[in-house]
Design a protein around this motif. Structure first.
Motif, short mmCIF file in Angstrom:
data_model
loop_
_atom_site.label_atom_id
_atom_site.label_comp_id
_atom_site.label_asym_id
_atom_site.label_seq_id
_atom_site.Cartn_x
_atom_site.Cartn_y
_atom_site.Cartn_z
N GLU A 114 34.59 36.64 28.00
CA GLU A 114 34.23 35.74 29.09
C GLU A 114 35.41 35.51 30.01
OE1 GLU A 114 31.70 33.38 31.35
OE2 GLU A 114 31.25 34.72 29.68
N LYS A 115 36.60 35.28 29.40
CA LYS A 115 37.80 35.09 30.21
C LYS A 115 38.12 36.36 31.00
CE LYS A 115 39.96 31.71 27.10
NZ LYS A 115 41.12 31.45 26.20
N VAL A 165 37.11 41.69 47.71
CA VAL A 165 36.03 41.59 48.70
C VAL A 165 36.50 40.83 49.93
CG1 VAL A 165 33.77 40.57 49.16
CG2 VAL A 165 34.15 41.82 47.03
N GLU A 166 37.25 39.73 49.70
CA GLU A 166 37.76 38.95 50.83
C GLU A 166 38.70 39.81 51.69
OE1 GLU A 166 39.60 35.45 49.37
OE2 GLU A 166 37.73 34.54 48.63
N PHE A 171 38.23 39.34 35.96
CA PHE A 171 37.79 40.54 36.68
C PHE A 171 36.99 40.17 37.94
CE2 PHE A 171 34.43 43.72 37.36
CZ PHE A 171 35.21 44.82 37.66
N MET A 172 36.08 39.21 37.80
CA MET A 172 35.26 38.79 38.93
C MET A 172 36.12 38.13 40.01
SD MET A 172 32.40 39.98 38.16
CE MET A 172 31.50 39.32 39.55
N VAL A 193 30.04 43.59 29.21
CA VAL A 193 29.46 42.36 29.74
C VAL A 193 28.62 42.64 30.98
CG1 VAL A 193 30.00 40.13 30.79
CG2 VAL A 193 31.27 40.91 28.79
N LEU A 194 29.13 43.53 31.85
CA LEU A 194 28.43 43.82 33.09
C LEU A 194 27.17 44.64 32.87
CD1 LEU A 194 31.42 44.63 35.47
CD2 LEU A 194 30.12 42.51 35.28
N ASP A 195 27.11 45.40 31.80
CA ASP A 195 25.94 46.24 31.54
C ASP A 195 25.47 46.02 30.10
OD1 ASP A 195 23.93 47.99 31.81
OD2 ASP A 195 25.16 49.80 31.95
N PRO A 196 24.89 44.84 29.81
CA PRO A 196 24.54 44.51 28.43
C PRO A 196 23.42 45.39 27.88
CG PRO A 196 23.66 42.88 29.94
CD PRO A 196 24.56 43.77 30.73
#
Length: 273
Positions: free
Chosen positions: A153-154, A167-168, A159-160, A11-14
């Motif tokens: 997608e889920k 990141v926080e 993951f995001m 998904v991240l590198d289509p």
């Protein structure tokens, strides 16, 4: 990348995927052809402006089509500058659209020519470039949506979300480290300022001491000179007094000698009788 699931990687590198669905391939083909058409349309005015330079590379058919397109462009500009015959303007606009479609068809039939012109013709940055880049991003976004299943997608959302939490945490850690660093820097600056002030005070004290020593030496020298002058004066006075005493003693001695001689003379006279 070892810790990232394969589905998320896709998904991240289509771009690493090749469409294997007919509908997806058809959609991507339309989008890619649209991008090429936009890029060709962007190059056409520049090529027409230097048609003699590129005529040999373009060939007679495309060169002729570009000349016809140039004539139609001039004609439509004249009609727009002096509105009146609406029917003629619509007819020329229709011919101009057909001319553009024909030019695009000729270029699409010769991909090598298009790519050669793309890297040879220099065109200044324009709003068209912004639109083309935006359309390319839309193409990539569409590909990503087409290749992403509900489960992927889920997984991507999960993951995001994990990435966002990480990141926080990293931001909090960085903020804490920045505060600690700021405190260390402040302490260091305060210590440096304290030492600078100490050095400045010592420098001032040394300068004052040097001035005091210089003044003291000057005072001692002046006192020595005054004492020397007084001693010389006293010595001269004593010498004068001693000289005077010597003179007095000499006179007294001479008087005694004369007196003695007179007495001796008297005695001699007495004996002679």
């Amino acid at each position: 990348r070892a810790g990232i699931p394969l589905g998320v990687m896709k998904v991240l590198d289509p771009r690493q995927l090749k469409p294997d669905i007919t509908e997806t391939e058809r959609i991507l083909t339309v989008l890619d052809e649209t991008i090429v058409k936009l890029e060709i349309t962007r190059l056409i005015p520049r090529v027409i402006g230097s048609l003699e330079r590129y005529a040999r590379m373009l060939g007679p058919e495309i060169t002729s089509s570009l000349l016809e397109h140039q004539k139609l462009s001039v004609e439509i500009q004249q009609l727009l500058a002096s509105p009146g015959d609406e029917e003629s303007r619509r007819a020329v606009e229709q011919h101009l659209k057909c001319s553009l479609r024909n030019i695009l068809r000729l270029f699409l039939a010769n991909p090598l020519l298009y790519h050669g012109l793309k890297y040879k013709v220099r065109v200044r940055e324009s709003p068209a470039d912004v639109f083309i880049r935006a359309f390319m991003e839309f193409r990539d976004f569409t590909l990503e949506r087409l290749l992403t299943s509900p489960d992927e997608e889920k997984e991507k959302i999960h993951f995001m979300r994990d990435i966002s939490l990480q990141v926080e945490k990293n931001v909090e850690t960085i903020s804490a480290l920045q505060e600690e660093l700021a405190a260390v820097i402040q302490t260091r600056d305060e210590e440096l300022n304290r030492k600078d002030k100490m050095i400045e005070d010592l420098k001032t004290s040394m300068e004052d001491l040097a001035k005091d020593c210089k003044a003291e030496i000057q005072h001692i020298m002046e006192e020595g000179e005054n004492q020397q002058k007084e001693d010389e004066k006293a010595s001269k006075h004593r010498c004068a007094r001693l000289k005077q005493e010597v003179q007095l003693l000499g006179a007294r001695f001479n008087a005694l000698v004369l007196e003695h001689r007179a007495s001796e003379l008297v005695l001699r006279k007495v004996k002679g009788r």
